[in-house]
Enzyme design. Sequence first.
Site, PDB file in Angstrom:
ATOM      1  N   GLY A   1       0.821  -1.206   0.000  1.00 55.70           N
ATOM      2  CA  GLY A   1       0.000   0.000   0.000  1.00 55.70           C
ATOM      3  C   GLY A   1       0.852   1.250   0.000  1.00 55.70           C
TER       4      GLY A   1
ATOM      5  N   SER B   1       1.405   3.271  -3.411  1.00 58.26           N
ATOM      6  CA  SER B   1       0.898   4.200  -4.424  1.00 58.26           C
ATOM      7  C   SER B   1      -0.508   4.676  -4.096  1.00 58.26           C
ATOM      8  CB  SER B   1       0.862   3.514  -5.796  1.00 58.26           C
ATOM      9  OG  SER B   1       2.148   3.218  -6.236  1.00 58.26           O
TER      10      SER B   1
ATOM     11  N   SER C   1      -1.343  -4.940  -6.410  1.00 57.41           N
ATOM     12  CA  SER C   1      -1.262  -6.315  -6.902  1.00 57.41           C
ATOM     13  C   SER C   1      -1.538  -7.270  -5.760  1.00 57.41           C
ATOM     14  CB  SER C   1       0.130  -6.589  -7.472  1.00 57.41           C
ATOM     15  OG  SER C   1       0.386  -5.710  -8.535  1.00 57.41           O
TER      16      SER C   1
ATOM     17  N   GLU D   1      13.025  -4.336  -2.953  1.00 55.45           N
ATOM     18  CA  GLU D   1      12.237  -4.629  -4.147  1.00 55.45           C
ATOM     19  C   GLU D   1      13.057  -4.453  -5.412  1.00 55.45           C
ATOM     20  OE1 GLU D   1       9.179  -1.809  -4.983  1.00 55.45           O
ATOM     21  OE2 GLU D   1       8.082  -3.210  -6.265  1.00 55.45           O
TER      22      GLU D   1
ATOM     23  N   GLU E   1      11.477   5.850 -15.674  1.00 53.31           N
ATOM     24  CA  GLU E   1      12.002   7.219 -15.701  1.00 53.31           C
ATOM     25  C   GLU E   1      12.572   7.587 -14.326  1.00 53.31           C
ATOM     26  OE1 GLU E   1       9.044   6.258 -17.052  1.00 53.31           O
ATOM     27  OE2 GLU E   1       9.902   6.347 -19.060  1.00 53.31           O
TER      28      GLU E   1
END
Lengths: 395, 401
Positions: free
Chosen positions: B133, B135, B167, B250, B384
Site C-alpha cells: 500500500g 501508491s 497487486s 524490491e 524514468e
Amino acid sequence: MRTNNAPTNFGFGDDETMLRDMARKMLDERLPLERLRALVAAAPEPVYDAGERAPWDPALWQEIVALGWTGLAVGEAEGGAGISLAGIAGIVEEVGRHALPSPLIATLAASLVLRAAETDAARAVLTDIAGGATATLAITNERGSWDPADAPLAAHADGDDLILHGVARFVQDGFKADRLIVSARLGDDLVLCVIDPRAPGVALEADHIHDLTRDQASVHCQGVCIGPAAILSRDAATVLAAAWPGLLLLVAADLCGASEWLLQTTVAYARERVQFDHPIGFFQAVKHPLVNAMVAIDQARSLLYAACAEFDAGGDRAEIAARMAKSAASDAAATISAQAIQLHGGIGFTWEYGLHIFCKRNLHNQALLGDGVYQRAKLADLLIGPVSTATNAIG
Amino acid sequence: MAATDLTPEQRDFRDHARRWLAENAPPPPPERLPITPIEVMTVGQRDYLQAWQRKCYDAGLVGADYPKEYGGHGHSGCQRIANQELGRARVPFLINIVGLSMAAPTILQHGTEEQKRKFIPGCLTGEEIWCQGFSEPGAGSDLANQRTSAVRDGDDWIVNGHKVWTSLGHFAQWMILVTRTSKDDKYQGLTYFLCPIAGHPGVTVRPLVKITGESGFNEVFFEDVRLPDAFRLDAVGNGWAVAMTTLLAERGASEGAGSGGGGGDGAIEALIDLARGSWRNGVLAADDAVTRDAIMRRAIVGEGLRQNARRARVPALCDHPLRLPLQQKLTGSEFAQDNARLGVEIAGAHSTLYKRDPRAPAAGHWPLAYLNSFGNTIAAGTNEIQRNILGERVLGLPKSK
C-alpha cells in the site's frame, strides 16, 4: 549460457586487481589527458596530411617493457608472466581508458596466437616477446575479411623453405612491430609464419587513418623466403580459431576502458556545466542518456569478464561469450562516443578539447575484428543455426 | 559457478536444491498461469501457487538465510543459490512476491522481536499473502506525496484513504502500508504500518482492470480502519526511511527471502522457437537476417544481465556498490518488454490473435506478455524514476526533483 567451470569472480582475484590498479596509477601519472593531447593531437595538419604515422612515446614504452607487459600473455616457460586473460583484460581496460598509443595490444594478440600454435618455432617468438620484442598479426586480406580462412598471402614450397607473396591489410601498429605473424594459403592448407619486417621482399605501407593512437599498415610481400624455423604452424585455421576469442576480448577490453573514460568525463562535465541556472546533468534530457550509456557499458563489461573467464577455463562456449562481449562493447562504445560529443555541446566538437581521440579509437576498435552486427550474424549461426537454403526455395 | 567458490554449506545446499527440484517438479497447473505473480487472477491459480510455495519452503528453498526463530532455515549465503536454482529449473514462480521480497526484509530490519515472530513465518510459507500500500492516486512517482492518513486514537490508529495498483490485494491477508501522520513535513510526516486486509472492518478491495482486459491488481479503500499500535513498524515519522528499505529490497539490492522461478531464462529459446515456426517475406523468420540480428541482440542483453548479477558480487570489478544492483529493476523490466515486443514482431499476422483463438502461437503469449510488460516498467518506481535514481545516486548528477 551456462559456464560450469569458470570461477564466480571471473578469475579476477587479488593479483589481477593489483595489476590493474598499478596500470591505472602508472598511466594516470605518465599519460594524463594533457600529455596525450600534446603527443597525438598537437595540431591536425601534420597528423592527417603530412605525417604518415601517428606519434607515440617510445620512452614510455620502454618503461612498459621494463614492467614486463609484453610478456603478460607469454607462459612462464618462455619467460613471460603467464597472466590469465581476465588479468590481461583488466590492464587493457586501463590502456583503453588512457588511449595509450603503443604496440601492446597488437603484441598481446600475437602472443595469444603463438601460444595456441604450441610449436617450438612459436615458443621461440614468445621468448623474444617476453624479452621485450613487439609483434603484430598480419592475417587480414584486401577485402578486410575477419574470417581467418581468408588468408592475405599465398605461399609455395621451395625445398624446405616457403616463398610468400601478397598483401596483408589492416595490420595494427605494424610500424611498431619487431615481428609480423602472417597467415598464408599453401595449397589446401593454411600456414602461419613469422617474418621480420626488415627482411628482403617485405615492405610496409602506412594507411592514412582517423585514429590518432595507433598506426596501421599494409604489408607487401614479394617473394619473401621463410625458413623452416619461421613456420609457426601448418594448421593455422585451428590455431587462429583457438586464439580468436582472446583476440576479440582484447579489443572489447580496450573499448570498455575507453568507453568508461568517456562516460566519467561526460558525467563530470554534466555536473559542472551550468545552463538555465542548473548544472546540465539536472535535466533529464541529459541525465537519462548518460544512464542508458552506463547500462550499456556495464553489460559489455560483465560480458567481457565472463568471456575472459570462459576462455581461461578452456570452456567450449568461449567463442559465443567473446562474440557477445565484442558486440556489446562495440555498441556501448558507439553509444557513449556519440553522447560524449553531443552532451559536451560545442566544446566537445573542437579538436582542442580531445574527446575525439577516444571516440576515434573507439570507432577504429568497433570495426576491428567485426562490429556488433557482424558478431551477431556469427552468433546467430551458432545459436539459431545456419540459414537454411531449403526454406529459401519454398519462398 | 565453480564448486571451489562455494562454502561447504553452500555446496551442499546447491546440490540439495538441484536434486530436490529435479525430483519435485510440480504437476501441471489446473489453468494457464500468468507470467508474473502480480497477474494472479483466480482462486485456482492462487491455490496452486500457494501449494507450490509451501513445498519450496518445506524443502528449504524459501527463507533459506532467515533465522530459524522467524521461520527461516538459518543458512548463510544460500538464498541466492536457491533463487538461481529456482530460475534454472523453470518451475512456477513463488506467489507471495510482496511478502518475500518486500515485507519480510523490511520487517526483519525494522520490526520488533514480536513483529518478526508474528509476521515473517507467514511470508515465507506463503500462507499469508501480502500486498503493498504505497501508491495513491496522487502519489505515484512522487511517492512521498501521501494522503492516506493515520490518526492516533488511544492505543489505536484510525486510517482513512485510498491506495491504488495493489497487486494481489484481492488475495491478501496483510498490506505494508505507508500513511501520513503529520502534515508538517512531507517526508518526516510518514509512518509505516502492517495492516490486515481480508475481512478487516473498513477495508474495501476493488479490482482494477488492466489494458489486457485482465484483472490482477486493485484499489483499496480505507474508511475509519482501526489499527492497533502494535502493527506500527518502526517509529512514528520514520515511514519514509522504512519505505526506502522496502524499495531497495524490491529493486533487487538484496537476495530477499526467495524469488526466482517463472522460467525467465527461457525467453531467448522461446523466441528462437517462434522464429522457426513463423514466416516472413517468404522465408522462415529464423532465416531472416534482420530477425536473427534482433534475437541475438536480446540474447546478448539477457546474458549481460546474468553476468551483471555475477559481477555485482565481485567488489574489485564494481566501481560503485549500488551501480549494478540499482539497475536491476530498469534492465529486467525493459528486457522482458523488448523480448515480448520482438515476439509480437516475429509472430507477424499471428500476433493479432488473442489467446482464445486456437491459432494463436504459444497460446497467445506474446501480445499479452507485451501488453502486460508495462506493469513492470511502470511499477516499483517508473523506469524514468529509475533513471533519475541511477543518475543521481550512482553518477552523482544533481537531483531532478
